[in-house]
Design a protein around this motif. Structure first.
Motif, short mmCIF file in Angstrom:
data_model
loop_
_atom_site.label_atom_id
_atom_site.label_comp_id
_atom_site.label_asym_id
_atom_site.label_seq_id
_atom_site.Cartn_x
_atom_site.Cartn_y
_atom_site.Cartn_z
N GLY A 1 -39.39 64.25 11.82
CA GLY A 1 -39.53 64.42 13.27
C GLY A 1 -40.88 64.60 13.58
O GLY A 1 -41.75 64.25 12.78
N ALA A 2 -41.18 64.88 15.04
CA ALA A 2 -42.52 64.33 15.59
C ALA A 2 -43.52 65.43 15.14
O ALA A 2 -44.49 65.21 14.85
CB ALA A 2 -42.35 64.51 17.05
N GLN B 1 -47.12 67.26 15.99
CA GLN B 1 -46.83 68.16 17.46
C GLN B 1 -46.58 69.61 17.18
O GLN B 1 -46.02 69.89 16.26
CB GLN B 1 -45.77 67.23 18.28
N HIS C 1 -38.03 70.92 18.19
CA HIS C 1 -37.39 69.59 18.99
C HIS C 1 -38.87 69.15 19.57
O HIS C 1 -39.95 69.60 19.68
CB HIS C 1 -36.64 69.90 20.04
N GLN C 2 -38.72 67.80 20.11
CA GLN C 2 -39.84 67.17 20.70
C GLN C 2 -40.23 67.94 22.06
O GLN C 2 -41.68 67.98 22.31
CB GLN C 2 -39.70 65.71 20.91
N ASN D 1 -40.44 64.12 27.09
CA ASN D 1 -40.91 63.08 26.67
C ASN D 1 -41.40 61.92 28.03
O ASN D 1 -42.36 61.37 27.66
CB ASN D 1 -39.77 61.85 26.03
N MET E 1 -42.59 59.57 18.57
CA MET E 1 -41.23 60.28 18.44
C MET E 1 -40.72 60.23 17.04
O MET E 1 -41.48 59.77 16.34
CB MET E 1 -40.30 59.43 19.43
#
Length: 211
Positions: free
Chosen positions: A121-122, A128, A142-143, A146, A161
Motif C-alpha cells: 500500500g501507499a 503516506q 487507505h490512500q 487521488n 499509489m
C-alpha cells in the motif's frame, strides 16, 4: 571510469577503527572477475571491457554462450557485464580483476537490485499518512483522495499509489571502502548496500566524489 568490479553480498557486520569507533560495514565477495572480451571502436564502435563472474555449470549454458566463452578460453560464467574503462585497451582476454583494484579510503558507487516487497500500500511504499484508528473511522490505511474536482479532473501521472514495491536497480553513491582483504578477495564497505544476501553488486569508482 578506471576501476570497477563485480561482487556478491555476503552480509553485514561491524568493525572497530584505530580510535575504537564502531563502524557498520557490508561484506562483499569481490571477484575474481575474468575478462571475456575487449571491445574496440574499430570492431564494436566503442571501447569497453566485458567481464565474467561466478562459475556456471556447463549444462546450464546454451550454445551461443558456450561459443563465446570457448573463444575467450575461459570457464563458463554466470554473470557477464561491461565496463567502459578509460584504459580499456590495456586489458587482455583471460586477465583477472581482483579486489586489489580498490584500496582503503576509496569512494565507490554500489548498484544492485533491491529486495522485492511484493504488492504494498501507499503507506509502506511511500510513507503516506494513515487515517484515525478509532473504531468508527472506517478510514485507516487507505490512500484517500487521488485527484481534485473538475479542474484538472484527473489523477496526475506519477501519483504515489499502491503497487509493486522494491525489486528495482538501486545505486548508493560515495560509499567508503574500509578494508580490502586481497588474499580472500573481500571488500568491506562502510554502511549498507542494496539487495539481499548473495545478490550481484556492481562496484564502480564514484562519479560524485566529495572533497
Amino acid at each position: 571510469m578506471k576501476k570497477a568490479i563485480l561482487a556478491t553480498k555476503v552480509g553485514m557486520t561491524q568493525i572497530f577503527n584505530e580510535t575504537g569507533a564502531l563502524i557498520p560495514v557490508t561484506v562483499l565477495q569481490a571477484g575474481p572477475c575474468v575478462v571475456t572480451q575487449v571491445k574496440t571502436v574499430a570492431n564494436d564502435g566503442y571501447d569497453a571491457v566485458q567481464v565474467g563472474f561466478v562459475d556456471k555449470r556447463e549444462k546450464l549454458v546454451n550454445k551461443p554462450q558456450k561459443g563465446h566463452f570457448d573463444k575467450a578460453g575461459v570457464s563458463y560464467k554466470r554473470y557477464l557485464r561491461e565496463f567502459k574503462f578509460d584504459n580499456a585497451a590495456e586489458y587482455e582476454v583471460k586477465q583477472e580483476i581482483k579486489a586489489d583494484i580498490f584500496k582503503e579510503g576509496d569512494k565507490i558507487d554500489a548498484s544492485a537490485i533491491s529486495k522485492g516487497k511484493g504488492f504494498q500500500g501507499a503507506i509502506k511504499r511511500y510513507g503516506q499518512h494513515r487515517g484515525p484508528m478509532a473504531h468508527g473511522s472506517k478510514f485507516h490505511r487507505h490512500q484517500g483522495s487521488n485527484g481534485s474536482a473538475t479542474t484538472p479532473g484527473r489523477v496526475f501521472k506519477g501519483k504515489g499509489m499502491p503497487g509493486h514495491m522494491g525489486c528495482k536497480k538501486v545505486t548508493i553513491q560515495n560509499l567508503e571502502v574500509v578494508k580490502v582483504d586481497v588474499e580472500n578477495n573481500v571488500i568491506l564497505v562502510k554502511g549498507a548496500v542494496p539487495g539481499p544476501k548473495k545478490c550481484l553488486v556492481t562496484l564502480k569508482e564514484t562519479v560524485k566524489a566529495t572533497v
